[in-house]
Design a protein around this motif. Structure first.
Motif, PDB file in Angstrom:
ATOM      1  N   SER B 101      13.874   4.759  65.049  1.00  0.00           N
ATOM      2  CA  SER B 101      13.460   5.981  65.732  1.00  0.00           C
ATOM      3  C   SER B 101      14.681   6.862  66.036  1.00  0.00           C
ATOM      4  O   SER B 101      14.624   8.089  65.914  1.00  0.00           O
ATOM      5  CB  SER B 101      12.722   5.611  67.019  1.00  0.00           C
ATOM      6  N   THR B 102      15.778   6.237  66.424  1.00  0.00           N
ATOM      7  CA  THR B 102      17.005   6.993  66.709  1.00  0.00           C
ATOM      8  C   THR B 102      17.502   7.709  65.457  1.00  0.00           C
ATOM      9  O   THR B 102      17.929   8.871  65.517  1.00  0.00           O
ATOM     10  CB  THR B 102      18.101   6.036  67.222  1.00  0.00           C
ATOM     11  N   GLN B 103      17.443   7.021  64.329  1.00  0.00           N
ATOM     12  CA  GLN B 103      17.901   7.657  63.084  1.00  0.00           C
ATOM     13  C   GLN B 103      16.964   8.778  62.667  1.00  0.00           C
ATOM     14  O   GLN B 103      17.420   9.787  62.108  1.00  0.00           O
ATOM     15  CB  GLN B 103      18.032   6.587  61.989  1.00  0.00           C
ATOM     16  N   ARG B 104      15.687   8.640  62.970  1.00  0.00           N
ATOM     17  CA  ARG B 104      14.757   9.735  62.675  1.00  0.00           C
ATOM     18  C   ARG B 104      15.045  10.941  63.582  1.00  0.00           C
ATOM     19  O   ARG B 104      14.848  12.090  63.183  1.00  0.00           O
ATOM     20  CB  ARG B 104      13.322   9.259  62.814  1.00  0.00           C
ATOM     21  N   ASP B 105      15.540  10.682  64.780  1.00  0.00           N
ATOM     22  CA  ASP B 105      16.011  11.786  65.632  1.00  0.00           C
ATOM     23  C   ASP B 105      17.142  12.540  64.930  1.00  0.00           C
ATOM     24  O   ASP B 105      17.212  13.773  64.963  1.00  0.00           O
ATOM     25  CB  ASP B 105      16.549  11.256  66.962  1.00  0.00           C
ATOM     26  N   GLN B 106      18.037  11.772  64.322  1.00  0.00           N
ATOM     27  CA  GLN B 106      19.156  12.408  63.602  1.00  0.00           C
ATOM     28  C   GLN B 106      18.642  13.230  62.411  1.00  0.00           C
ATOM     29  O   GLN B 106      19.135  14.326  62.153  1.00  0.00           O
ATOM     30  CB  GLN B 106      20.134  11.342  63.102  1.00  0.00           C
ATOM     31  N   PHE B 107      17.651  12.691  61.691  1.00  0.00           N
ATOM     32  CA  PHE B 107      17.060  13.441  60.572  1.00  0.00           C
ATOM     33  C   PHE B 107      16.541  14.796  61.066  1.00  0.00           C
ATOM     34  O   PHE B 107      16.769  15.839  60.435  1.00  0.00           O
ATOM     35  CB  PHE B 107      15.882  12.683  59.942  1.00  0.00           C
ATOM     36  N   LEU B 108      15.811  14.735  62.195  1.00  0.00           N
ATOM     37  CA  LEU B 108      15.208  15.975  62.713  1.00  0.00           C
ATOM     38  C   LEU B 108      16.287  16.998  63.069  1.00  0.00           C
ATOM     39  O   LEU B 108      16.150  18.185  62.764  1.00  0.00           O
ATOM     40  CB  LEU B 108      14.372  15.680  63.959  1.00  0.00           C
ATOM     41  N   ALA B 109      17.350  16.516  63.716  1.00  0.00           N
ATOM     42  CA  ALA B 109      18.411  17.445  64.115  1.00  0.00           C
ATOM     43  C   ALA B 109      19.031  18.100  62.880  1.00  0.00           C
ATOM     44  O   ALA B 109      19.300  19.311  62.867  1.00  0.00           O
ATOM     45  CB  ALA B 109      19.468  16.713  64.928  1.00  0.00           C
ATOM     46  N   THR B 110      19.234  17.327  61.834  1.00  0.00           N
ATOM     47  CA  THR B 110      19.832  17.891  60.618  1.00  0.00           C
ATOM     48  C   THR B 110      18.868  18.852  59.929  1.00  0.00           C
ATOM     49  O   THR B 110      19.277  19.906  59.416  1.00  0.00           O
ATOM     50  CB  THR B 110      20.263  16.754  59.675  1.00  0.00           C
ATOM     51  N   ALA B 111      17.587  18.520  59.930  1.00  0.00           N
ATOM     52  CA  ALA B 111      16.598  19.433  59.337  1.00  0.00           C
ATOM     53  C   ALA B 111      16.542  20.746  60.121  1.00  0.00           C
ATOM     54  O   ALA B 111      16.471  21.830  59.532  1.00  0.00           O
ATOM     55  CB  ALA B 111      15.224  18.764  59.309  1.00  0.00           C
ATOM     56  N   HIS B 112      16.603  20.649  61.453  1.00  0.00           N
ATOM     57  CA  HIS B 112      16.627  21.874  62.277  1.00  0.00           C
ATOM     58  C   HIS B 112      17.886  22.684  61.964  1.00  0.00           C
ATOM     59  O   HIS B 112      17.854  23.919  61.906  1.00  0.00           O
ATOM     60  CB  HIS B 112      16.616  21.521  63.761  1.00  0.00           C
ATOM     61  N   ARG B 113      18.998  21.994  61.783  1.00  0.00           N
ATOM     62  CA  ARG B 113      20.257  22.684  61.489  1.00  0.00           C
ATOM     63  C   ARG B 113      20.132  23.468  60.176  1.00  0.00           C
ATOM     64  O   ARG B 113      20.619  24.592  60.052  1.00  0.00           O
ATOM     65  CB  ARG B 113      21.375  21.642  61.378  1.00  0.00           C
ATOM     66  N   ILE B 114      19.452  22.876  59.184  1.00  0.00           N
ATOM     67  CA  ILE B 114      19.244  23.564  57.903  1.00  0.00           C
ATOM     68  C   ILE B 114      18.433  24.840  58.117  1.00  0.00           C
ATOM     69  O   ILE B 114      18.743  25.888  57.548  1.00  0.00           O
ATOM     70  CB  ILE B 114      18.533  22.619  56.900  1.00  0.00           C
ATOM     71  N   VAL B 115      17.403  24.759  58.959  1.00  0.00           N
ATOM     72  CA  VAL B 115      16.574  25.950  59.206  1.00  0.00           C
ATOM     73  C   VAL B 115      17.430  27.081  59.765  1.00  0.00           C
ATOM     74  O   VAL B 115      17.289  28.239  59.344  1.00  0.00           O
ATOM     75  CB  VAL B 115      15.406  25.622  60.166  1.00  0.00           C
ATOM     76  N   THR B 116      18.331  26.767  60.696  1.00  0.00           N
ATOM     77  CA  THR B 116      19.108  27.838  61.335  1.00  0.00           C
ATOM     78  C   THR B 116      20.091  28.496  60.372  1.00  0.00           C
ATOM     79  O   THR B 116      20.613  29.562  60.677  1.00  0.00           O
ATOM     80  CB  THR B 116      19.897  27.338  62.568  1.00  0.00           C
TER      81      THR B 116
END
Lengths: 332, 206
Positions: B101-116
């Motif tokens: 779950s923690t690593q999926r948190d990291q995935f989400l943060a990186t995906a959000h970073r791509i959007v920005t």
């Protein structure tokens, strides 16, 4: 040799001879026809199949990109009857391997407002710019297209930070007249090209602006995300501390801790600061990073403060149960 | 949203969200399908698919549960209907090495970073960047074009979860013309990415 076979051989020889005599122009025309047929097919298929179905066609065209007539690609970029996909991909093909300065013809395309912003943005991001391009980038950054102005301001920051930094500061301060996209770009320009680690005054102003955006109730979500990721990108203790103390949501905090795990580790070495140790211990609830276990333990032992010890124990439990390794890619 | 609401309340009494999350109980981590890849068919006579990353725990019809490169334009938060575009859902997938779950948190943060970063779409390569100016690892701000399966590939491989590729060239975030080329054309497609290089979690809607 029988007569029909002889005739066939003669005809074949003549044909081969005539092929050898084809001029470079004729070959270019033949090649262009093939390229155009592929582009035409791509335009038609993208209307009803979606872009990912075009990978094979795109691959074929990309493989021959060096031989495609640039005039053909410009024609497709301009042709409003073609799909957006093929017009954008024509821009990709036009720049090709990229990584070079735009020539005069490319600059004409970049500034041609009759071209769709998406085509110009595709072209824009793939070239490399120098201070000589300041006027053009400045002009593009002022245009109404969100994507074009966003990328133009970022590229201006890279090409000419002396001009871009004051412009970015002004845009960031002017919430009334600057679009959200321009302010997003301004945040990134300041974080990337502002030299904030070495300029405390500019850094403090930047941090105050970014935190103000994150904590506000009336700013667009996209701007808040840009503010948080920009704070993270500075990779400075003051910036990450401000972000962790802000109202940034869990995903943004996770991203910042991930990017700054080594900065956080350096914040809790001797001489030890109680508040910083508490802040880093708290951050481990959002993203526990195994690399921080040793520094946290050492800091708690050195401080001998019961509250710090208690909170570090909670952080160490999180690290033990669900910790991840620090990602060294961020330290590149 | 719950964390954000708590943070607003906490600010009134002089606490930070971290105070609440850290010392009242464990912070909320990625749940449901957050951080997993989702696919649909319907592209090129079903020869290939379309990919996205789940941002919300579950699909819904009212918000923006996925992050995707929709074709033209940038990587965006998008609706479930925009993702499906009238086609058939093909399931949710994870890297072969199961992320926590923690690593999926990291995935989400990186995906959000791509959007920005407002990265334009690229057809020719999963991830396109300038090999001369990018660092040893290609950070999100260095990406100049990205495909739908490139978003999935980049997010997972930035965090060292291997998806497609040979032993020496699998990491699409390593700056090299060879690695970039390795992830181009039809070498990997959304469909092969899902069916060959990821593990299906379920057919049911996320």
């Amino acid at each position: 040799m029988k007569r029909p076979t002889l005739v066939l051989c003669v005809a074949l020889s003549l044909a081969i001879g005539s092929l050898g005599a084809i001029s470079a122009h004729q070959r270019a025309v033949a090649q262009s026809a093939t390229d155009e047929a592929l582009l035409e097919r791509m335009s038609a298929e993208s209307q009803n199949q979606g872009d990912d179905g075009l990978l094979d066609l795109a691959h074929q065209l990309w493989e021959r990109r060096a031989a495609i007539d640039p005039a053909l690609l410009i024609r497709y970029m301009r042709d409003t009857s073609k799909s957006a996909t093929v017009r954008n991909f024509s821009a990709e093909l036009y720049v090709g391997d990229g990584g070079v300065a735009p020539d005069a013809r490319a600059k004409t395309l970049l500034t041609d407002e009759s071209l769709p912003p998406s085509v110009r943005t595709t072209l824009l991001v793939r070239y490399v710019y120098t201070p000589d391009d300041t006027k053009m980038l400045h002009s593009l950054a002022s245009q109404n297209s969100p994507d074009l102005s966003f990328h133009a301001l970022l590229l201006l920051g890279k090409a000419n930070p002396v001009v871009a930094i004051p412009e970015a500061e002004a845009s960031l301060a002017d919430a009334v007249h600057s679009s959200s996209e321009k302010r997003q770009a301004a945040l990134k320009v300041l974080a990337r090209y502002g030299g904030l680690r070495a300029k405390p005054d500019l850094r403090n102003r930047f941090i105050a602006s970014a935190v103000g955006i994150i904590n506000s109730n009336d700013q667009p979500a996209a701007l808040k995300e840009a503010a948080a990721f920009s704070l993270s990108e500075v990779r400075h203790a003051d910036a990450i501390a401000a972000l962790l103390r802000s109202h940034a949501d869990r995903t943004l905090r996770t991203g910042a801790i991930d990017e700054n795990f080594d900065i956080l580790a350096n914040m809790i070495v001797a001489p030890y600061h109680r508040e910083r140790v508490l802040l880093v211990a708290e951050a481990m609830q959002d993203l526990p990073v195994r690399d921080l276990a040793g520094p946290l333990r050492a800091a708690a032992d050195a401080l001998g403060d019961s509250e710090v010890s208690e909170r570090v124990a909670i952080a160490l439990k999180a690290i033990n149960e669900r910790g991840v390794a620090g990602n060294l890619k961020w330290t590149d | 949203m719950r964390i954000r609401a708590l943070a607003i309340v906490a600010s009134v009494v002089g606490l930070t969200a971290a105070h609440l999350c850290g010392f009242v109980g464990q912070a909320e981590a990625a749940s449901g399908s957050q951080g997993y890849a989702v696919y649909r068919d319907g592209v090129a006579a079903n020869l290939t698919w379309h990919a996205a990353i789940m941002d919300d725990p579950h699909w819904n019809s009212t918000s923006y549960p996925v992050i995707q490169a929709p074709g033209t334009g940038n990587v965006v938060y998008d609706t479930w209907n925009s993702f499906l575009a009238g086609n058939t859902y093909q399931g949710r997938y994870r890297p072969k090495s199961a992320p926590s779950s923690t690593q999926r948190d990291q995935f989400l943060a990186t995906a959000h970073r791509i959007v920005t970063e407002r990265i334009p779409y690229s057809l020719a390569y999963q991830v396109w960047y300038n090999t001369t100016t990018s660092g040893t690892y290609v950070s999100t701000d260095e990406i100049q074009g990205i495909r739908c399966d490139g978003v999935v590939e980049y997010v997972y491989e930035w965090h060292s979860f291997r998806v497609y590729g040979s032993n020496s060239l699998w990491d699409v975030t390593v700056n090299s013309s060879s690695a970039r080329l390795h992830h181009s054309g039809t070498a990997v497609t959304p469909k092969s990415q899902a069916r060959t290089y990821l593990t299906k979690i379920a057919d049911s809607l996320p």
